[in-house]
Design a protein around this motif. Structure first.
Motif, PDB file in Angstrom:
ATOM      1  N   ASP A   3       0.855  -1.165  -0.047  1.00 45.73           N
ATOM      2  CA  ASP A   3       0.206   0.176   0.017  1.00 45.73           C
ATOM      3  C   ASP A   3       0.783   1.210  -0.092  1.00 45.73           C
ATOM      4  O   ASP A   3       1.493   1.536   0.965  1.00 45.73           O
ATOM      5  CB  ASP A   3      -0.891  -0.199   1.116  1.00 45.73           C
ATOM      6  N   ASP A   4       0.888   1.906  -1.207  1.00 48.86           N
ATOM      7  CA  ASP A   4       2.062   3.129  -1.133  1.00 48.86           C
ATOM      8  C   ASP A   4       1.065   4.449  -0.742  1.00 48.86           C
ATOM      9  O   ASP A   4       1.918   5.202  -0.601  1.00 48.86           O
ATOM     10  CB  ASP A   4       2.381   3.300  -2.633  1.00 48.86           C
ATOM     11  N   GLY A   5       0.162   4.300  -0.332  1.00 47.17           N
ATOM     12  CA  GLY A   5      -0.732   5.393   0.571  1.00 47.17           C
ATOM     13  C   GLY A   5      -1.577   6.244  -0.806  1.00 47.17           C
ATOM     14  O   GLY A   5      -2.130   7.406  -0.288  1.00 47.17           O
ATOM     15  N   MET A  57      11.441  -0.243  -5.030  1.00 43.55           N
ATOM     16  CA  MET A  57      11.652   0.593  -3.712  1.00 43.55           C
ATOM     17  C   MET A  57      10.439   0.936  -3.233  1.00 43.55           C
ATOM     18  O   MET A  57      10.293   1.176  -2.035  1.00 43.55           O
ATOM     19  CB  MET A  57      12.819   1.702  -3.889  1.00 43.55           C
ATOM     20  N   VAL A  58       9.471   1.555  -4.096  1.00 48.07           N
ATOM     21  CA  VAL A  58       8.307   2.017  -3.686  1.00 48.07           C
ATOM     22  C   VAL A  58       7.519   0.692  -2.733  1.00 48.07           C
ATOM     23  O   VAL A  58       7.004   0.712  -1.748  1.00 48.07           O
ATOM     24  CB  VAL A  58       7.268   2.419  -4.772  1.00 48.07           C
ATOM     25  N   ARG A  90       6.386   7.435  -3.066  1.00 51.89           N
ATOM     26  CA  ARG A  90       6.269   7.677  -4.363  1.00 51.89           C
ATOM     27  C   ARG A  90       7.806   7.854  -4.832  1.00 51.89           C
ATOM     28  O   ARG A  90       8.612   8.163  -4.260  1.00 51.89           O
ATOM     29  CB  ARG A  90       5.542   8.800  -4.764  1.00 51.89           C
ATOM     30  N   ARG A  91       8.010   7.512  -6.122  1.00 49.39           N
ATOM     31  CA  ARG A  91       9.271   7.626  -6.916  1.00 49.39           C
ATOM     32  C   ARG A  91       9.273   9.029  -7.757  1.00 49.39           C
ATOM     33  O   ARG A  91       8.578   9.528  -8.791  1.00 49.39           O
ATOM     34  CB  ARG A  91       9.430   6.459  -7.719  1.00 49.39           C
ATOM     35  N   PRO A  92      10.083   9.715  -7.392  1.00 45.10           N
ATOM     36  CA  PRO A  92      10.113  11.211  -7.862  1.00 45.10           C
ATOM     37  C   PRO A  92      10.664  11.161  -9.344  1.00 45.10           C
ATOM     38  O   PRO A  92      11.440  10.208  -9.587  1.00 45.10           O
ATOM     39  CB  PRO A  92      11.139  12.085  -7.073  1.00 45.10           C
ATOM     40  N   GLU A  95      14.395  11.525 -10.174  1.00 46.28           N
ATOM     41  CA  GLU A  95      15.565  10.918  -9.073  1.00 46.28           C
ATOM     42  C   GLU A  95      15.561   9.377  -9.361  1.00 46.28           C
ATOM     43  O   GLU A  95      14.988   8.857  -8.227  1.00 46.28           O
ATOM     44  CB  GLU A  95      15.269  11.314  -7.560  1.00 46.28           C
ATOM     45  N   PRO A  96      16.094   8.898 -10.061  1.00 51.30           N
ATOM     46  CA  PRO A  96      16.159   7.466 -10.277  1.00 51.30           C
ATOM     47  C   PRO A  96      17.049   6.975  -8.932  1.00 51.30           C
ATOM     48  O   PRO A  96      17.842   7.597  -8.409  1.00 51.30           O
ATOM     49  CB  PRO A  96      17.073   7.213 -11.496  1.00 51.30           C
ATOM     50  N   GLY A  97      16.746   5.718  -8.585  1.00 52.28           N
ATOM     51  CA  GLY A  97      17.144   5.260  -7.486  1.00 52.28           C
ATOM     52  C   GLY A  97      16.825   5.623  -6.160  1.00 52.28           C
ATOM     53  O   GLY A  97      17.361   5.499  -4.992  1.00 52.28           O
ATOM     54  N   THR A  98      15.693   6.546  -6.075  1.00 57.79           N
ATOM     55  CA  THR A  98      15.246   7.062  -4.800  1.00 57.79           C
ATOM     56  C   THR A  98      13.603   7.155  -4.929  1.00 57.79           C
ATOM     57  O   THR A  98      12.840   7.201  -5.728  1.00 57.79           O
ATOM     58  CB  THR A  98      15.587   8.519  -4.908  1.00 57.79           C
ATOM     59  N   VAL A  99      13.111   7.003  -3.620  1.00 53.03           N
ATOM     60  CA  VAL A  99      11.767   7.382  -3.253  1.00 53.03           C
ATOM     61  C   VAL A  99      11.482   8.359  -2.130  1.00 53.03           C
ATOM     62  O   VAL A  99      12.445   8.558  -1.310  1.00 53.03           O
ATOM     63  CB  VAL A  99      10.797   6.140  -2.934  1.00 53.03           C
ATOM     64  N   THR A 100      10.363   8.697  -2.178  1.00 54.43           N
ATOM     65  CA  THR A 100      10.207   9.865  -1.108  1.00 54.43           C
ATOM     66  C   THR A 100       8.765   9.228  -0.341  1.00 54.43           C
ATOM     67  O   THR A 100       8.195   8.535  -0.944  1.00 54.43           O
ATOM     68  CB  THR A 100       9.610  11.409  -1.732  1.00 54.43           C
ATOM     69  N   VAL A 101       9.072   9.684   1.019  1.00 50.63           N
ATOM     70  CA  VAL A 101       7.680   9.298   1.667  1.00 50.63           C
ATOM     71  C   VAL A 101       7.285  10.571   2.338  1.00 50.63           C
ATOM     72  O   VAL A 101       8.009  11.656   2.919  1.00 50.63           O
ATOM     73  CB  VAL A 101       8.296   8.530   2.969  1.00 50.63           C
ATOM     74  N   GLU A 102       5.823  11.021   2.351  1.00 56.04           N
ATOM     75  CA  GLU A 102       5.140  12.137   2.496  1.00 56.04           C
ATOM     76  C   GLU A 102       4.237  11.723   3.655  1.00 56.04           C
ATOM     77  O   GLU A 102       3.820  10.555   3.526  1.00 56.04           O
ATOM     78  CB  GLU A 102       4.490  12.663   1.433  1.00 56.04           C
TER      79      GLU A 102
END
Length: 154
Positions: A3-5, A57-58, A90-92, A95-102
């Motif tokens: 569940d990615d939100g 990653m997500v 989510r994956r910006p 920004e490959p290889g990165t996810v952000t959490v909000e």
């Protein structure tokens, strides 16, 4: 299963909540087993994200957060409005290889006031699992966690 939100709210009562918790527990234990099998050269194989996680990653971050008891946010399918306060992974796009959490919630829910402590909790969970997870302040002063695989040198 993850569940990615950004999905719909979970419906149901206690039985459904217990079933969901069991699904998440099995997914998380599976992720740890993958770590043990693929990181056998590491001093603590469970403390290093596996290649499988780095490629998804997500999914990996969302499973880790939900397994830690952190609630995912949710969006009403009909209106598109956020209806549950919690994390969103989510994956910006740039920004490959990165996810952000909000930390997001319905308008007027107080999510913005909760985000500092909630995102610090998210970062701690992810750091414990070997991810580089740092809290930043973005546009409009809202915070987010930037999550990356650990640097090869440490």
């Amino acid at each position: 299963m993850y569940d990615d939100g950004d999905g719909p709210p979970r419906s149901g009562g206690t039985r459904e909540a217990r079933a969901r918790a069991a699904e998440v527990r099995v997914a998380f234990e599976g992720m740890l087993q993958i770590r043990r099998l693929t990181n056998s050269g590491a001093a603590d194989p469970e403390s290093v994200p596996a290649p499988w996680e780095r490629g998804r990653m997500v999914r990996a971050v969302a499973v880790a957060l939900e397994a830690a008891g952190i609630t995912p946010s949710a969006v009403d399918a009909d209106s598109g409005q956020r209806v549950v306060t919690g994390y969103r992974v989510r994956r910006p796009p740039d920004e490959p290889g990165t996810v952000t959490v909000e930390w997001l919630g319905p308008h007027g829910s107080g999510a913005a006031g909760e985000e500092e402590s909630a995102l610090a909790d998210c970062a701690r969970v992810l750091q414990h699992l070997g991810w580089d997870a740092l809290v930043y302040r973005g546009r409009k002063g809202r915070r987010f966690v930037e999550v990356r695989p650990p640097h090869p040198d440490g």
